[in-house]
Design an enzyme around this catalytic site. Structure first.
Site, short mmCIF file in Angstrom:
data_model
loop_
_atom_site.label_atom_id
_atom_site.label_comp_id
_atom_site.label_asym_id
_atom_site.label_seq_id
_atom_site.Cartn_x
_atom_site.Cartn_y
_atom_site.Cartn_z
N ARG A 101 0.86 -1.19 0.00
CA ARG A 101 0.00 0.00 0.00
C ARG A 101 0.89 1.23 0.00
O ARG A 101 1.74 1.37 0.87
CB ARG A 101 -0.84 0.05 1.28
N THR A 105 -1.09 7.50 -0.60
CA THR A 105 -2.40 7.36 -1.25
C THR A 105 -3.20 6.19 -0.70
O THR A 105 -4.41 6.12 -0.90
CB THR A 105 -2.22 7.12 -2.77
N ASP A 197 0.51 -3.48 12.24
CA ASP A 197 1.07 -3.76 10.91
C ASP A 197 1.51 -5.22 10.87
O ASP A 197 2.50 -5.60 11.49
CB ASP A 197 2.24 -2.82 10.63
N ASP A 200 5.15 -6.04 9.61
CA ASP A 200 6.18 -5.65 10.59
C ASP A 200 6.19 -6.59 11.79
O ASP A 200 7.25 -6.96 12.29
CB ASP A 200 5.95 -4.20 11.05
C1 PRP Z 1 -0.81 -4.94 4.19
C2 PRP Z 1 -1.58 -6.24 4.20
C3 PRP Z 1 -2.37 -6.15 2.93
C4 PRP Z 1 -2.67 -4.68 2.82
C5 PRP Z 1 -4.07 -4.44 3.28
O1 PRP Z 1 0.30 -5.05 3.39
O2 PRP Z 1 -0.76 -7.38 4.31
O3 PRP Z 1 -1.67 -6.62 1.79
O4 PRP Z 1 -1.76 -4.01 3.69
O5 PRP Z 1 -4.45 -3.14 3.07
P1 PRP Z 1 -5.63 -2.73 2.08
O6 PRP Z 1 -6.74 -3.70 2.28
O7 PRP Z 1 -5.99 -1.36 2.56
O8 PRP Z 1 -5.11 -2.73 0.69
P2 PRP Z 1 1.39 -3.85 3.30
O9 PRP Z 1 1.00 -2.89 2.24
O10 PRP Z 1 1.58 -3.28 4.68
O11 PRP Z 1 2.68 -4.57 2.78
P3 PRP Z 1 3.63 -5.64 3.51
O12 PRP Z 1 2.85 -6.94 3.60
O13 PRP Z 1 4.78 -5.74 2.57
O14 PRP Z 1 4.00 -5.15 4.86
N1 URA Z 2 -2.06 -3.42 6.83
C1 URA Z 2 -1.77 -3.92 8.05
O1 URA Z 2 -0.76 -4.60 8.22
N2 URA Z 2 -2.60 -3.62 9.06
C2 URA Z 2 -3.71 -2.90 8.91
O2 URA Z 2 -4.45 -2.69 9.89
C3 URA Z 2 -4.00 -2.39 7.63
C4 URA Z 2 -3.16 -2.68 6.60
#
Ligand code: PRP
Ligand code: URA
Length: 207
Positions: A101, A105, A197, A200
């Site tokens: 994400r 944005t 998160d 993380d």
């Molecule tokens: C997180 C999660 C999803 C997304 C959800 O990933 O694992 O893929 O956010 O958010 P959304 O429903 O609003 O699109 P992130 O973008 O944090 O990436 P990562 O898994 O690499 O940490």
């Molecule tokens: N991605 C995450 O890891 N946690 C949230 O709550 C939303 C997006």
């Protein structure tokens, strides 16, 4: 369509994974354990075929899975769910979609895609612990449909009404299975109360 897996064994584990005191080792173990339970429900309608098995006493009419299964973790956090589903369906094949994400944005950005070809009548299972705005899940479903996927199922750990509404309006044919449907998104589009998160917490990184 969505289904909440409200089983006490799942909800107990969810209470621990949400806890801010839970470190990345335990978080990983719990992601795997919760995934196994949620996927168990998500796969309850896959096609089976009848087979005859000789027991030491007689023939038994049994059922075996007769569906080409492709599991698709969304990088990164979906990787924490992969072991759990593969313990359930060890012969499934695995494809990857890299999505994150955009911090400003909140829109999904696709950066990687490696998918196996799938037999007709197969099922793709998208795994991602968080379905927040739903943007990432919708983008992943778009990618799979463009690649020719037939039946698609989404398995997550925590979601919320906004995310479910987006997926259900954009892809009404794709069911979502979750261990929790939380209250809302905050200003940063994080699920509240959520679990923070997920990427993380799984991998021990921070922003
Ligand atoms: C997180 C999660 C999803 C997304 C959800 O990933 O694992 O893929 O956010 O958010 P959304 O429903 O609003 O699109 P992130 O973008 O944090 O990436 P990562 O898994 O690499 O940490
Ligand atoms: N991605 C995450 O890891 N946690 C949230 O709550 C939303 C997006």
């Amino acid at each position: 369509m969505h289904e909440l897996i409200d089983h006490p064994c799942v909800q107990h584990k969810l209470a621990i994974i949400r806890d801010e005191e839970t470190g990345h080792k335990r978080f990983r173990e719990l992601s795997k354990e919760i995934t196994k339970f949620v996927c168990y429900e998500a796969l309850k309608n896959i096609k089976v075929k009848k087979v005859t098995v000789k027991t030491p006493l007689a023939d038994a009419i049994c059922k075996k899975i007769d569906t080409d299964l492709v599991v698709v973790p969304i990088l990164r956090a979906g990787v924490g769910m992969l072991e759990g589903i593969l313990e359930l369906v060890p012969t499934a094949r695995v494809g990857f979609i890299g999505l994150y994400r955009d911090e400003d944005t909140k829109e999904p950005v696709t950066y990687y895609q490696r998918l196996p070809t799938q037999a007709d009548g197969g099922t793709c299972i998208i795994i991602d612990p968080m379905l927040a705005t739903g943007g990432s899940t919708v983008a992943a479903i778009d990618v799979l449909k463009a690649a020719g996927a037939g039946k698609i199922v989404v398995v997550c750990i925590v979601t919320c009404p906004e995310g479910l509404a987006l997926v259900e309006s954009e892809h009404p044919d794709v069911p979502v299975y979750a261990a929790a449907i939380d209250d809302r998104l905050d200003d940063r589009k994080y699920i509240v109360p959520g679990l923070g998160d997920a990427g993380d917490r799984l991998f021990g990184t921070s922003h």
